[in-house]
Design an enzyme around this catalytic site. Structure first.
Site, mmCIF file in Angstrom:
data_model
loop_
_atom_site.group_PDB
_atom_site.id
_atom_site.type_symbol
_atom_site.label_atom_id
_atom_site.label_comp_id
_atom_site.label_asym_id
_atom_site.label_seq_id
_atom_site.Cartn_x
_atom_site.Cartn_y
_atom_site.Cartn_z
ATOM 1 N N HIS A 188 14.741 -12.162 1.520
ATOM 2 C CA HIS A 188 13.976 -13.132 2.626
ATOM 3 C C HIS A 188 15.208 -13.625 3.559
ATOM 4 O O HIS A 188 14.691 -13.638 4.760
ATOM 5 C CB HIS A 188 13.184 -14.217 2.041
ATOM 6 N N ARG A 289 4.420 -3.007 9.794
ATOM 7 C CA ARG A 289 4.016 -3.053 8.332
ATOM 8 C C ARG A 289 2.770 -3.606 8.313
ATOM 9 O O ARG A 289 2.730 -4.982 7.862
ATOM 10 C CB ARG A 289 5.096 -3.953 7.801
ATOM 11 N N ARG A 325 2.086 1.695 9.927
ATOM 12 C CA ARG A 325 2.020 2.446 8.637
ATOM 13 C C ARG A 325 0.919 1.750 7.638
ATOM 14 O O ARG A 325 0.549 0.760 7.747
ATOM 15 C CB ARG A 325 3.428 1.814 7.855
ATOM 16 N N GLU A 414 9.831 9.350 2.253
ATOM 17 C CA GLU A 414 10.545 8.254 1.395
ATOM 18 C C GLU A 414 10.898 8.940 0.114
ATOM 19 O O GLU A 414 11.541 8.235 -0.688
ATOM 20 C CB GLU A 414 9.771 6.919 1.364
ATOM 21 N N ASN A 437 15.301 3.444 3.439
ATOM 22 C CA ASN A 437 15.495 2.319 2.317
ATOM 23 C C ASN A 437 15.098 2.912 0.871
ATOM 24 O O ASN A 437 15.820 2.986 0.029
ATOM 25 C CB ASN A 437 14.860 0.964 2.355
ATOM 26 N N ASP A 438 13.636 3.331 0.915
ATOM 27 C CA ASP A 438 12.970 4.185 -0.179
ATOM 28 C C ASP A 438 13.526 5.232 -0.460
ATOM 29 O O ASP A 438 13.834 5.651 -1.714
ATOM 30 C CB ASP A 438 11.694 4.049 -0.108
ATOM 31 N N ARG A 448 16.234 -0.675 -4.813
ATOM 32 C CA ARG A 448 16.798 -1.047 -3.433
ATOM 33 C C ARG A 448 16.980 -2.510 -3.432
ATOM 34 O O ARG A 448 17.820 -2.903 -2.459
ATOM 35 C CB ARG A 448 16.198 -0.579 -2.411
ATOM 36 N N CYS A 485 12.939 4.523 10.503
ATOM 37 C CA CYS A 485 12.486 3.198 10.655
ATOM 38 C C CYS A 485 12.999 2.401 9.446
ATOM 39 O O CYS A 485 12.798 1.158 9.202
ATOM 40 C CB CYS A 485 11.037 3.176 10.580
#
Length: 563
Positions: A188, A289, A325, A414, A437-438, A448, A485
């Protein structure tokens, strides 16, 4: 840098640099080891439950004045303070004769252990859970809540970790940067710092030894925190700040030196985020998102609720490209009304598009809301599904989206299987977007969000580069767009490589766009292709980046502190 300077190493967020005095957060109140059993257990229990209520109320009050990104996590933390199980188990322990604060600490520890074992998003919420505990303890003891104190002058915030509530309390006019000893680049604190454009270093070992008033230089590009920086280091910081400020004034669309266009887009999570992009020098949104609307809800948002949010976002962007998404829930983003319990490995379970297997209505409702928003706003959204692994899944989503009235349909790449069969998947849809990332997580079999394994998740890992290259090549062959992205899009050197491979758009935090725009503008498409070629020949991530850097213009390396 002087010989006396102490340098702490961590993981940087962004490319900024700053120097100034340290301001440390107020520590959490201590629970007395000899806390007595209350004579009146009922009164003690009521006082603890009242403390929970006051903490939740305070967090929601902070959320009202916070930015959308911070407000969302504050509201989620407030819901944690309202959690019936947390309150009930604490009360039960008090009823059995445990000292109130020991009871609370024990219950929170058990929840934290469960969250950590679950991994992913829940593991990241342990910081928030502990923040609730500390605030309840302070309220019970009638002490000030822990966190960031009022800042008398511009300062660099230093803490073991920061909860969203701590971050929301920051006076941004007086915050120069953030340093935390724990956390990770996808936690965060890092996300919010990126949204706010604040230089940040996480996992800075030794940061807790810094004290109020210490002068430090924070360099996010290199992930360093220098204690007592000399004049040369301070001058370098000021030069970097001036350089990045100048880059931020550019408004041209993304393009290489020889005019090859690359769309530079923003990642957002709310309609408010979209509205803040009204005057931003981005060409649209590459990742909306939409799950932010769902997280923390006890029931699924209605078509009307969703359509209102999507309409606001589309209208705010005024015809610019917006890629939504569909719901990416499950695993690290559980939803009370749909996530299945008992999955032994939820990251490999029912998440993303796979929710259609037992909650098809959830996706159909969302697609209907997006189509309605398109009509009401006059926009033409691009819509993509997450966690697509097979051609059959891509075909199924495409049919559902087009049936709902969506004109431009795509999927996320992903999963390695999707990257390896990207050409076949592109035969079913209009575009794909790489979620690096994924993709890194599944390629390297590494959580991750686990900071201790961050080296395995390096975007320069050769195996990951091969999968990205395969997907981009499929886009070139089929003549269809391939975007990125994931976090790698925000790395100026990686942006050059991705352009060379054939990627057509890059989406990132808005604060990362100026550096990427500048890097692209100083290199030809031929050079970008050469960067991709030399990097992919390297056997390790470190060697891949080093090889790429040899072809980056020296002026760009200096301005962006890439070495």
């Amino acid at each position: 840098m002087s010989e006396q300077s102490i340098v702490l190493q961590g993981v940087g967020v962004g490319r900024g640099a700053v120097w100034g005095p340290v301001a440390t957060v107020r520590p959490a109140p201590e629970v007395p080891a000899d806390e007595p059993v209350p004579a009146d257990r009922a009164a003690a229990k009521e006082k603890v439950l009242d403390a929970f209520t006051l903490v939740a109320k305070g967090l929601r009050a902070q959320a009202q004045g916070a930015s959308a990104t911070v407000a969302d996590v504050l509201k989620a933390t407030a819901q944690m303070a309202d959690d019936p199980a947390l309150r009930e188990q604490t009360g039960q322990r008090i009823d059995k004769g445990e000292p109130p604060m020991h009871a609370l600490t024990a219950v929170v520890a058990s929840f934290a252990e469960m969250f950590t074992a679950a991994g992913g998003y829940l593991a990241e919420r342990v910081t928030d859970l502990n923040s609730v505990r500390d605030r309840v303890v302070a309220r019970y003891q009638e002490l000030p809540e822990p966190g960031v104190p009022p800042l008398p002058w511009p300062s660099i915030i230093v803490a073991p970790d920061l909860s969203p509530a701590d971050t929301a309390a920051l006076d941004l006019d007086k915050v120069l940067g953030i340093v935390i000893e724990q956390g990770g680049p996808t936690g965060h604190t890092a996300i919010i710092a990126g949204q706010l454009g604040l230089p940040c270093v996480v996992r800075a070992t030794g940061a807790s030894q810094l004290g109020d008033g210490d002068i430090v230089a924070l360099d996010a590009a290199h992930g360093t925190v220098t204690l007592d920086p000399d004049d040369e280091t301070r001058a370098a910081v000021e030069t970097r700040r001036a350089g990045l400020a100048a880059l931020a004034e550019a408004t041209a669309d993304g393009a290489t030196a020889d005019g090859h266009h690359i769309a530079l887009l923003a990642n957002i999570g709310t309609a408010e985020d979209a509205e803040r992009l009204t005057d931003a020098a981005v060409e649209g949104v590459g990742l909306f998102r939409t799950e932010v609307l769902f997280l923390g809800a006890t029931t699924a948002p209605t078509v009307e609720d969703q359509a209102t949010v999507y309409t606001r976002a589309l209208a705010a962007l005024g015809g610019r490209k917006v890629v939504l998404r569909t719901l990416d829930a499950g695993a690290d983003k559980p939803l009370a009304f749909v996530t299945q319990a008992g999955e032994e490995n939820p990251a490999l379970g029912v998440r993303g598009f796979r929710l259609v297997r037992h909650a098809e209505g959830l996706l159909r409702t969302q697609l209907e809301a997006i189509a309605r928003a398109a009509k009401e706003s006059g926009g033409t959204p691009w819509v993509m599904a997450p966690m697509i692994a097979t051609v059959e899944e891509a075909r199924q989503f495409s049919a559902m989206a087009r049936e709902a009235g969506i004109e431009t349909v795509g999927v996320m790449v992903e999963v390695p299987a999707a990257a390896l069969r990207a050409k076949d998947i592109l035969a079913e849809v209009d575009f794909v977007s790489l979620g690096t990332n994924d993709l890194a997580q599944y390629t390297m079999a590494t959580d991750r969000l686990l900071g201790s394994l961050v080296d395995l998740l390096d975007a320069w890992q050769p195996a990951l580069l091969d999968l990205v290259a395969a997907t981009a090549a499929a886009g070139v062959e089929t003549g269809k767009p391939v975007g990125v992205c994931g976090e790698s899009a925000a790395d100026p050197v990686m942006a050059l490589l991705l352009t060379g491979l054939g990627v057509t758009s890059l989406s990132m935090s808005p604060s990362a766009v100026p550096a990427v725009r500048f890097a692209l503008s100083q290199h030809s498409l031929e050079t970008c292709r050469a960067i991709g070629e030399v990097a992919r020949k390297a056997p390790t991530a470190a060697e891949a980046r080093a090889a790429a850097l040899t072809l980056v213009d020296p002026h760009v390396r200096e301005v962006l502190a890439l070495d």
